[in-house]
Design a protein around this motif. Structure first.
Motif, PDB file in Angstrom:
ATOM      1  N   TYR A 268     -15.000  -0.186   7.928  1.00  0.00           N
ATOM      2  CA  TYR A 268     -14.661  -1.454   7.288  1.00  0.00           C
ATOM      3  C   TYR A 268     -14.395  -2.531   8.334  1.00  0.00           C
ATOM      4  O   TYR A 268     -14.876  -3.660   8.226  1.00  0.00           O
ATOM      5  CB  TYR A 268     -13.446  -1.262   6.386  1.00  0.00           C
ATOM      6  CG  TYR A 268     -12.884  -2.548   5.829  1.00  0.00           C
ATOM      7  CD1 TYR A 268     -13.529  -3.194   4.780  1.00  0.00           C
ATOM      8  CD2 TYR A 268     -11.746  -3.131   6.383  1.00  0.00           C
ATOM      9  CE1 TYR A 268     -13.038  -4.390   4.274  1.00  0.00           C
ATOM     10  CE2 TYR A 268     -11.243  -4.307   5.874  1.00  0.00           C
ATOM     11  CZ  TYR A 268     -11.889  -4.931   4.829  1.00  0.00           C
ATOM     12  OH  TYR A 268     -11.393  -6.120   4.342  1.00  0.00           O
TER      13      TYR A 268
ATOM     14  N   MET B 280     -11.791   3.149   7.309  1.00  0.00           N
ATOM     15  CA  MET B 280     -11.145   1.915   7.791  1.00  0.00           C
ATOM     16  C   MET B 280     -11.846   1.383   9.039  1.00  0.00           C
ATOM     17  O   MET B 280     -12.027   0.169   9.190  1.00  0.00           O
ATOM     18  CB  MET B 280      -9.659   2.174   8.053  1.00  0.00           C
ATOM     19  CG  MET B 280      -8.875   2.450   6.781  1.00  0.00           C
ATOM     20  SD  MET B 280      -7.172   2.939   7.094  1.00  0.00           S
ATOM     21  CE  MET B 280      -6.475   1.388   7.581  1.00  0.00           C
ATOM     22  N   ILE B 281     -12.255   2.297   9.929  1.00  0.00           N
ATOM     23  CA  ILE B 281     -12.971   1.864  11.136  1.00  0.00           C
ATOM     24  C   ILE B 281     -14.301   1.228  10.752  1.00  0.00           C
ATOM     25  O   ILE B 281     -14.676   0.166  11.273  1.00  0.00           O
ATOM     26  CB  ILE B 281     -13.168   3.056  12.105  1.00  0.00           C
ATOM     27  CG1 ILE B 281     -11.822   3.493  12.691  1.00  0.00           C
ATOM     28  CG2 ILE B 281     -14.151   2.699  13.212  1.00  0.00           C
ATOM     29  CD1 ILE B 281     -11.869   4.802  13.454  1.00  0.00           C
TER      30      ILE B 281
ATOM     31  N   VAL C 282      -7.257  12.296   5.324  1.00  0.00           N
ATOM     32  CA  VAL C 282      -6.725  11.301   6.263  1.00  0.00           C
ATOM     33  C   VAL C 282      -7.808  10.894   7.262  1.00  0.00           C
ATOM     34  O   VAL C 282      -7.971   9.709   7.580  1.00  0.00           O
ATOM     35  CB  VAL C 282      -5.468  11.850   6.984  1.00  0.00           C
ATOM     36  CG1 VAL C 282      -5.051  10.940   8.122  1.00  0.00           C
ATOM     37  CG2 VAL C 282      -4.331  12.031   5.987  1.00  0.00           C
ATOM     38  N   ILE C 283      -8.550  11.859   7.767  1.00  0.00           N
ATOM     39  CA  ILE C 283      -9.638  11.560   8.709  1.00  0.00           C
ATOM     40  C   ILE C 283     -10.702  10.713   8.022  1.00  0.00           C
ATOM     41  O   ILE C 283     -11.197   9.727   8.599  1.00  0.00           O
ATOM     42  CB  ILE C 283     -10.238  12.859   9.288  1.00  0.00           C
ATOM     43  CG1 ILE C 283      -9.232  13.536  10.203  1.00  0.00           C
ATOM     44  CG2 ILE C 283     -11.537  12.572  10.031  1.00  0.00           C
ATOM     45  CD1 ILE C 283      -9.646  14.909  10.686  1.00  0.00           C
TER      46      ILE C 283
ATOM     47  N   LEU D 236     -10.284   8.694   5.526  1.00  0.00           N
ATOM     48  CA  LEU D 236      -9.703   7.357   5.354  1.00  0.00           C
ATOM     49  C   LEU D 236      -9.764   6.570   6.654  1.00  0.00           C
ATOM     50  O   LEU D 236     -10.138   5.383   6.655  1.00  0.00           O
ATOM     51  CB  LEU D 236      -8.255   7.473   4.860  1.00  0.00           C
ATOM     52  CG  LEU D 236      -7.509   6.160   4.660  1.00  0.00           C
ATOM     53  CD1 LEU D 236      -8.166   5.363   3.527  1.00  0.00           C
ATOM     54  CD2 LEU D 236      -6.048   6.438   4.356  1.00  0.00           C
ATOM     55  N   CYS D 237      -9.423   7.207   7.767  1.00  0.00           N
ATOM     56  CA  CYS D 237      -9.483   6.526   9.067  1.00  0.00           C
ATOM     57  C   CYS D 237     -10.917   6.107   9.402  1.00  0.00           C
ATOM     58  O   CYS D 237     -11.143   4.978   9.872  1.00  0.00           O
ATOM     59  CB  CYS D 237      -8.923   7.421  10.168  1.00  0.00           C
ATOM     60  SG  CYS D 237      -7.147   7.664  10.066  1.00  0.00           S
ATOM     61  N   ILE D 238     -11.876   6.963   9.179  1.00  0.00           N
ATOM     62  CA  ILE D 238     -13.275   6.624   9.452  1.00  0.00           C
ATOM     63  C   ILE D 238     -13.703   5.472   8.548  1.00  0.00           C
ATOM     64  O   ILE D 238     -14.377   4.531   8.995  1.00  0.00           O
ATOM     65  CB  ILE D 238     -14.184   7.864   9.255  1.00  0.00           C
ATOM     66  CG1 ILE D 238     -13.902   8.882  10.368  1.00  0.00           C
ATOM     67  CG2 ILE D 238     -15.653   7.459   9.244  1.00  0.00           C
ATOM     68  CD1 ILE D 238     -14.601  10.212  10.176  1.00  0.00           C
TER      69      ILE D 238
END
Length: 83
Positions: free
Chosen positions: A77, A74-75, A67-68, A70-72
């Protein structure tokens, strides 16, 4: 009281005191055994709880790290697309 009677009385007292002493030692030994058993149970319970906590932490790590990441991702991106 003759000397023999005094010696006999003293020997009886010594014997009685030794018996009482042995009884007290047996009581203390019994108490010590109970305390050791209780301590062993507590240690075993503690080990079981620690193993369960480690297993939960491993499961949580398997979920949280992706999850972390994925969040990184997305940021990164968002930063790349909007800058």
């Amino acid at each position: 009281m003759s000397c023999d009677d005094e010696i006999k009385a003293l020997m009886v007292d010594i014997r009685d005191n030794q018996r009482r002493s042995l009884e007290h030692q047996e009581e203390h030994l019994s108490i010590t055994r109970e305390q050791m058993e209780r301590a062993n149970r507590q240690v075993n319970d503690s080990l079981v709880m620690q193993k369960a906590a480690i297993d939960r932490a491993k499961q949580l790590t398997r979920i949280v790290i992706p999850v972390i990441a994925l969040c990184i991702g997305m940021i990164v991106y968002l930063i790349v697309n909007y800058l």
